[in-house]
Motif scaffolding. Structure first.
Motif, short mmCIF file in Angstrom:
data_model
loop_
_atom_site.label_atom_id
_atom_site.label_comp_id
_atom_site.label_asym_id
_atom_site.label_seq_id
_atom_site.Cartn_x
_atom_site.Cartn_y
_atom_site.Cartn_z
N LEU A 1 0.81 -1.23 0.00
CA LEU A 1 0.00 0.00 0.00
C LEU A 1 0.85 1.28 0.00
O LEU A 1 0.54 2.20 -0.77
N PRO A 2 1.93 1.38 0.79
CA PRO A 2 2.78 2.57 0.66
C PRO A 2 3.46 2.66 -0.71
O PRO A 2 3.64 3.77 -1.23
N VAL A 3 3.82 1.53 -1.31
CA VAL A 3 4.40 1.56 -2.66
C VAL A 3 3.39 2.20 -3.61
O VAL A 3 3.73 3.11 -4.37
N ILE A 4 2.15 1.75 -3.55
CA ILE A 4 1.09 2.30 -4.41
C ILE A 4 0.86 3.78 -4.08
O ILE A 4 0.71 4.61 -4.96
N GLY A 5 0.84 4.10 -2.79
CA GLY A 5 0.59 5.48 -2.37
C GLY A 5 1.67 6.45 -2.84
O GLY A 5 1.36 7.51 -3.41
N TYR A 6 2.93 6.11 -2.62
CA TYR A 6 4.03 6.98 -3.05
C TYR A 6 4.06 7.10 -4.58
O TYR A 6 4.31 8.18 -5.12
N ALA A 7 3.84 5.99 -5.26
CA ALA A 7 3.84 6.02 -6.73
C ALA A 7 2.69 6.87 -7.26
O ALA A 7 2.87 7.65 -8.20
N SER A 8 1.51 6.73 -6.66
CA SER A 8 0.35 7.53 -7.08
C SER A 8 0.61 9.01 -6.88
O SER A 8 0.35 9.82 -7.77
N LEU A 9 1.13 9.34 -5.71
CA LEU A 9 1.41 10.74 -5.41
C LEU A 9 2.44 11.32 -6.37
O LEU A 9 2.25 12.40 -6.93
N ALA A 10 3.52 10.58 -6.60
CA ALA A 10 4.57 11.07 -7.50
C ALA A 10 4.06 11.18 -8.93
O ALA A 10 4.33 12.17 -9.62
#
Length: 188
Positions: A46-55
């Motif tokens: 979930l943090p991988v997806i979150g950071y990637a989405s944000l970036a």
């Protein structure tokens, strides 16, 4: 040379930062590797997806605003990208909402697309909302592909800890080959 590098430590320490920076610039390769690291429990999915989405969203927002303010002067200077600019312009004119959502998935349009959309006078609020949705779907898709690839490779190779560096190099190499092949096909 690389036998003394603790790849797990590097991933755990800098993995999320690498995903964020990588997804600002390009995204898919680092996101697949992030999904594989999540499968190996070095990172969390979930943090991988979150950071990637944000970036991914922030990168496209920046390009949108550059297109908004400088598109009239900047786009005519991108002669080599003219075919892509024309495709995105046609897509925006025909399907504005679909173009905002899908431009990150279309090869060669990831950088040019948001510039053209910004120059097209699409509403900033509309772009931001659809861009956020597109970034979430994009990040979830590619991180999940990486997670699934990690699972597949683990079934074949067993414990992947010893193979992390060769797998990372292999994924980067494979993505580079795909990019080169697409580039030469696009030229023809």
């Amino acid at each position: 040379m690389f036998e003394h590098i603790d790849f797990s430590y590097l991933l755990a320490t800098y993995g999320y930062l690498a995903i964020f920076v990588g997804c600002l610039l390009e995204g898919e390769t680092i996101l697949i590797l992030g999904g594989m690291a999540a499968h190996q429990h070095v990172l969390k999915l979930l943090p991988v997806i979150g950071y990637a989405s944000l970036a991914g969203m922030l990168g496209d927002q920046l390009l949108f605003w550059i297109g908004r303010y400088f598109g009239a002067r900047l786009l005519p200077r991108l002669h080599k990208q003219q075919a892509m600019i024309d495709k995105v312009t046609q897509l925006i004119n025909t399907y504005p909402l679909v173009s905002i959502f899908s431009v990150r998935f279309l090869y060669g349009m990831r950088l040019v697309g948001p510039l053209v959309i910004g120059a097209s006078r699409v509403s900033p609020v509309k772009f931001t909302c659809i861009n956020l949705l597109g970034a979430l779907v994009w990040a979830t898709l590619f991180a999940s592909v990486g997670y699934g690839a990690g699972e597949f490779l683990e079934r074949i190779l067993g414990d992947l800890k010893a193979y992390r560096l060769p797998i990372a190099v292999g994924v980067v190499g494979l993505m580079a080959v795909i990019a080169v092949v697409r580039h030469y096909r696009a030229k023809k």
